[in-house]
Design an enzyme around this catalytic site. Structure first.
Site, PDB file in Angstrom:
ATOM      1  N   HIS A   1       0.849  -1.189   0.000  1.00  0.00           N
ATOM      2  CA  HIS A   1       0.000   0.000   0.000  1.00  0.00           C
ATOM      3  C   HIS A   1       0.886   1.241   0.000  1.00  0.00           C
ATOM      4  CE1 HIS A   1       0.681   0.724   4.254  1.00  0.00           C
ATOM      5  NE2 HIS A   1       0.059  -0.385   4.636  1.00  0.00           N
TER       6      HIS A   1
ATOM      7  N   CYS B   1      -3.432  -5.519  22.030  1.00  0.00           N
ATOM      8  CA  CYS B   1      -2.229  -4.913  21.478  1.00  0.00           C
ATOM      9  C   CYS B   1      -2.628  -3.526  20.972  1.00  0.00           C
ATOM     10  CB  CYS B   1      -1.687  -5.754  20.322  1.00  0.00           C
ATOM     11  SG  CYS B   1      -0.587  -4.818  19.244  1.00  0.00           S
TER      12      CYS B   1
ATOM     13  N   LYS C   1      -7.963  -1.586   6.410  1.00  0.00           N
ATOM     14  CA  LYS C   1      -8.820  -2.366   5.517  1.00  0.00           C
ATOM     15  C   LYS C   1     -10.283  -2.193   5.883  1.00  0.00           C
ATOM     16  CE  LYS C   1      -6.657  -6.143   3.195  1.00  0.00           C
ATOM     17  NZ  LYS C   1      -6.399  -7.569   3.149  1.00  0.00           N
TER      18      LYS C   1
ATOM     19  N   LYS D   1      -6.646   7.010   9.907  1.00  0.00           N
ATOM     20  CA  LYS D   1      -5.689   5.922   9.871  1.00  0.00           C
ATOM     21  C   LYS D   1      -6.060   4.994   8.707  1.00  0.00           C
ATOM     22  CE  LYS D   1      -3.508   2.492  12.652  1.00  0.00           C
ATOM     23  NZ  LYS D   1      -3.511   1.579  13.732  1.00  0.00           N
TER      24      LYS D   1
ATOM     25  N   CYS E   1       1.736 -11.218  20.365  1.00  0.00           N
ATOM     26  CA  CYS E   1       0.868 -10.637  19.327  1.00  0.00           C
ATOM     27  C   CYS E   1       1.396 -11.097  17.967  1.00  0.00           C
ATOM     28  CB  CYS E   1       0.875  -9.108  19.406  1.00  0.00           C
ATOM     29  SG  CYS E   1       0.039  -8.370  17.979  1.00  0.00           S
TER      30      CYS E   1
ATOM     31  N   CYS F   1       2.291  -8.153  15.506  1.00  0.00           N
ATOM     32  CA  CYS F   1       3.635  -7.569  15.694  1.00  0.00           C
ATOM     33  C   CYS F   1       4.715  -8.631  15.568  1.00  0.00           C
ATOM     34  CB  CYS F   1       3.791  -6.959  17.082  1.00  0.00           C
ATOM     35  SG  CYS F   1       2.668  -5.642  17.494  1.00  0.00           S
TER      36      CYS F   1
ATOM     37  N   HIS G   1      -2.587  -3.446  17.041  1.00  0.00           N
ATOM     38  CA  HIS G   1      -3.464  -4.330  16.266  1.00  0.00           C
ATOM     39  C   HIS G   1      -4.857  -4.482  16.837  1.00  0.00           C
ATOM     40  CE1 HIS G   1       0.587  -5.298  14.779  1.00  0.00           C
ATOM     41  NE2 HIS G   1      -0.041  -5.404  13.632  1.00  0.00           N
TER      42      HIS G   1
ATOM     43  N   HIS H   1       3.962   1.631   2.371  1.00  0.00           N
ATOM     44  CA  HIS H   1       5.182   0.932   1.948  1.00  0.00           C
ATOM     45  C   HIS H   1       5.846   1.695   0.800  1.00  0.00           C
ATOM     46  CE1 HIS H   1       2.351  -2.427   3.251  1.00  0.00           C
ATOM     47  NE2 HIS H   1       3.214  -2.323   4.225  1.00  0.00           N
TER      48      HIS H   1
HETATM   49  O1  ME8 Z   1       7.345  -4.427   9.746  1.00  0.00           O
HETATM   50  N1  ME8 Z   1       2.845   5.475   7.121  1.00  0.00           N
HETATM   51  O2  ME8 Z   1       7.052  -5.035   7.556  1.00  0.00           O
HETATM   52  P1  ME8 Z   1       5.705  -4.281   7.110  1.00  0.00           P
HETATM   53  C1  ME8 Z   1       4.156   5.398   6.855  1.00  0.00           C
HETATM   54  N2  ME8 Z   1       8.583  -7.132   7.869  1.00  0.00           N
HETATM   55  N3  ME8 Z   1       4.814   4.247   6.644  1.00  0.00           N
HETATM   56  C2  ME8 Z   1       4.121   3.120   6.688  1.00  0.00           C
HETATM   57  C3  ME8 Z   1       2.738   3.097   6.950  1.00  0.00           C
HETATM   58  C4  ME8 Z   1       2.089   4.351   7.163  1.00  0.00           C
HETATM   59  N4  ME8 Z   1       0.793   4.480   7.399  1.00  0.00           N
HETATM   60  N5  ME8 Z   1       2.337   1.822   6.942  1.00  0.00           N
HETATM   61  C5  ME8 Z   1       3.435   1.053   6.690  1.00  0.00           C
HETATM   62  C6  ME8 Z   1       7.612  -5.125   8.782  1.00  0.00           C
HETATM   63  N6  ME8 Z   1       4.519   1.828   6.539  1.00  0.00           N
HETATM   64  C7  ME8 Z   1       8.751  -6.118   8.852  1.00  0.00           C
HETATM   65  C8  ME8 Z   1      10.049  -5.365   8.661  1.00  0.00           C
HETATM   66  S1  ME8 Z   1      12.712  -5.250   8.435  1.00  0.00           S
HETATM   67  C9  ME8 Z   1      13.998  -6.244   8.866  1.00  0.00           C
HETATM   68  C10 ME8 Z   1      11.285  -6.213   8.743  1.00  0.00           C
HETATM   69  C11 ME8 Z   1       5.893   1.373   6.219  1.00  0.00           C
HETATM   70  O3  ME8 Z   1       5.304  -4.899   5.825  1.00  0.00           O
HETATM   71  C12 ME8 Z   1       6.890   1.784   7.300  1.00  0.00           C
HETATM   72  O4  ME8 Z   1       8.139   2.013   6.678  1.00  0.00           O
HETATM   73  O5  ME8 Z   1       4.739  -4.259   8.220  1.00  0.00           O
HETATM   74  C13 ME8 Z   1       6.948   0.575   8.176  1.00  0.00           C
HETATM   75  O6  ME8 Z   1       8.117   0.517   8.968  1.00  0.00           O
HETATM   76  C14 ME8 Z   1       6.876  -0.538   7.160  1.00  0.00           C
HETATM   77  O7  ME8 Z   1       5.943  -0.051   6.175  1.00  0.00           O
HETATM   78  C15 ME8 Z   1       6.411  -1.862   7.776  1.00  0.00           C
HETATM   79  O8  ME8 Z   1       6.205  -2.795   6.779  1.00  0.00           O
END
Ligand code: ME8
Length: 474
Positions: free
Chosen positions: A18, A146, A296, A293, A128, A131, A149, A21
């Site tokens: 999304h 949590c 989904k 926020k 959780c 997380c 979540h 990311h």
């Molecule tokens: O946490 N605003 O992956 P993830 C800004 N796999 N950035 C956002 C956001 C938002 N509303 N939502 C998501 C993980 N992000 C682990 C990481 S690393 C070794 C492992 C971005 O798929 C933000 O950069 O949940 C966040 O840290 C990342 O998506 C989390 O992606």
């Protein structure tokens, strides 16, 4: 030559990317473009990828009715091509189900184990799955959920292998003390320092019940805890890993939600393995969509691909990154995006380039007047902003400069002046062209797909090129 190594988080593949990311990955890509321009492409390495050894994968594959490997193939491809589609130029894309990653995880695990910082023990706690971590009672909200979540964690009792994190309290504090920019921005640094000072507990780093993941090199019945595994991607995705000349220059760009993993556990793991920690973590903020926020259930999850298809990759990039300060929380207003596009891109920079080139064709037969004075200070400010990772400021500098060029055009009424005083008008055109040159240079970093089109319009030493519409009005 100086090196730079940038990484994004590796993303979970239980869903498609999304705009959150896309934000992190586009921001990193923008910094990478700046450094590639400054140091040369070969001196910058940019890694992104997918985090696949998670319970989330197992659940999502089940839901999709697919065998796990097939599910993962499909999802990894979606993530990779989404990033490519929206204009991200990574040097490598690491998947944690790859052999190179497994090898590195085993290597690091073994080093830490041999160093005496991994032991077997029992753990009972509240876990959780969202997380992928144990939560303390004090971290739950009033309903016992949590806080991220909004679901109750489950009680888990496991015999696990533990990492002696508690031993690294002091070494971590020393590391922070010695490296003032180890974690930015300042607010995050203070948060993490307080967390470390409040006392660190050992963490469990294996799961006996996990259905999927990397087995421990010392115990086939246990899988490596997903975070312990995932963090290692930063080494497994870098050719030569910690021996690479890039490693010491590693900058991990992440969201603020995952700072504890990156800024406490990861450097402790590296210290335990006898590896010099990365150079910096930069934790950006979270943004809402039109004040809400993204979720989904609210149905307001924005697809970066849809926006890019409608407005173009560059518009998505500057629209998103320009919306709020890098490192702070913010809002991305979908309802304002259209207005931003039409006023700043189509009506702003696009119109400016078009008007200047059209006028030079019309009145000077396309010939460029003598060179004007180059305003280097603007470029210097722009570059300084990027070196300090002030992405929004860099974008503001660009658009302010567009504004100043448009102002010059309108105030001099050069289309009238040209008939009254040709020499004076040539001076104005020369200044305008210099401004466009500078804008094209800045665009290489923040509007990378538009920059070559700008250059084409600016033509060669003698003549301007053909006018085009850089951004079609919507
Ligand atoms: O946490 N605003 O992956 P993830 C800004 N796999 N950035 C956002 C956001 C938002 N509303 N939502 C998501 C993980 N992000 C682990 C990481 S690393 C070794 C492992 C971005 O798929 C933000 O950069 O949940 C966040 O840290 C990342 O998506 C989390 O992606």
């Amino acid at each position: 030559m100086m090196k730079k190594y940038f990484t994004t988080p590796i993303y979970y593949v239980n869903d498609i990317p999304h705009i959150g990311h896309a934000y992190c990955t586009l921001a990193t890509d923008t910094l990478v473009r700046y450094w590639r321009k400054k140091l040369g492409k070969e001196n910058v390495f940019f890694l992104t990828g997918t985090d696949e050894n998670s319970q989330k994968t197992v659940d999502a594959a089940k839901l999709a009715g697919k065998p796990i490997p097939e599910y993962l193939e499909g999802m990894a491809k979606i993530w990779r091509t989404t990033f490519e589609k929206i204009g991200i130029e990574f040097d490598d894309f690491i998947r944690t189900t790859e052999e190179r990653h497994l090898k590195k995880v085993h290597e690091l695990f073994t080093k830490i184990h041999e160093g005496g910082d991994i032991y077997k023990g029992k753990y009972t706690g509240k876990y959780c799955h969202g997380c992928e971590t144990f939560l303390k009672e004090s971290e739950l909200d009033e309903e016992g959920n949590c806080p991220d979540h909004k679901k109750p964690p489950v009680d888990l009792e496991e015999e696990n292998y533990f990492f002696r994190l508690s031993k690294y309290e002091k070494p971590l504090l020393e590391l922070y003390e010695k490296n003032p920019s180890f974690l930015e921005p300042e607010s995050r640094r203070n948060e993490i320092l307080n967390f470390i000072k409040s006392g660190l507990e050992d963490i469990s780093i294996s799961r006996e019940t996990s259905e999927f993941g990397i087995s421990l090199p010392i115990d086939e019945n246990h899988k490596v805890y997903v975070w312990f595994d995932a963090l290692i991607n930063y080494l497994s995705g870098l050719p030569d890993g910690e021996k690479s000349e890039f490693w010491g220059e590693a900058v991990h760009i992440i969201g603020k939600d995952i700072t504890r993993f990156h800024c406490v556990i990861w450097p402790a793991m590296l210290l335990a393995a006898g590896i010099k920690p990365y150079k910096q973590v930069f934790a950006h903020g979270f943004f809402t969509i039109d004040g809400q926020k993204m979720s989904k259930s609210l149905g307001n999850v924005v697809s970066p691909v849809e926006l890019a298809e409608k407005y173009g990759n560059d518009a998505l990039r500057v629209g998103l990154i320009g919306s709020f300060e890098f490192g702070h929380d913010g809002d991305f207003s979908l309802s304002h995006f259209d207005g931003f596009y039409n006023s700043k891109l189509a009506g702003g920079v696009g119109n400016l380039f078009n008007r200047v080139v059209v006028l030079i064709h019309k009145f000077l037969d396309g010939k460029k007047p003598e060179e004007g004075e180059r305003e280097e200070d603007v470029l210097t400010k722009f570059n300084q902003a990027l070196e300090k990772q002030e992405l929004q400021r860099a974008i503001n500098i660009f658009f302010e400069y567009v504004g100043s060029a448009n102002q010059l055009l309108n105030e001099t009424e050069v289309w009238k002046l040209v008939k009254e005083d040709l020499e004076a008008s040539k001076k104005v055109f020369a200044t305008l062209l210099q401004k466009l040159e500078i804008l094209a240079e800045m665009a290489e970093v923040i509007l990378p797909e538009t920059a070559p089109r700008m250059r084409k319009m600016l033509g060669n030493a003698e003549k301007v090129g053909e006018p085009e519409i850089l951004f079609e009005r919507k």
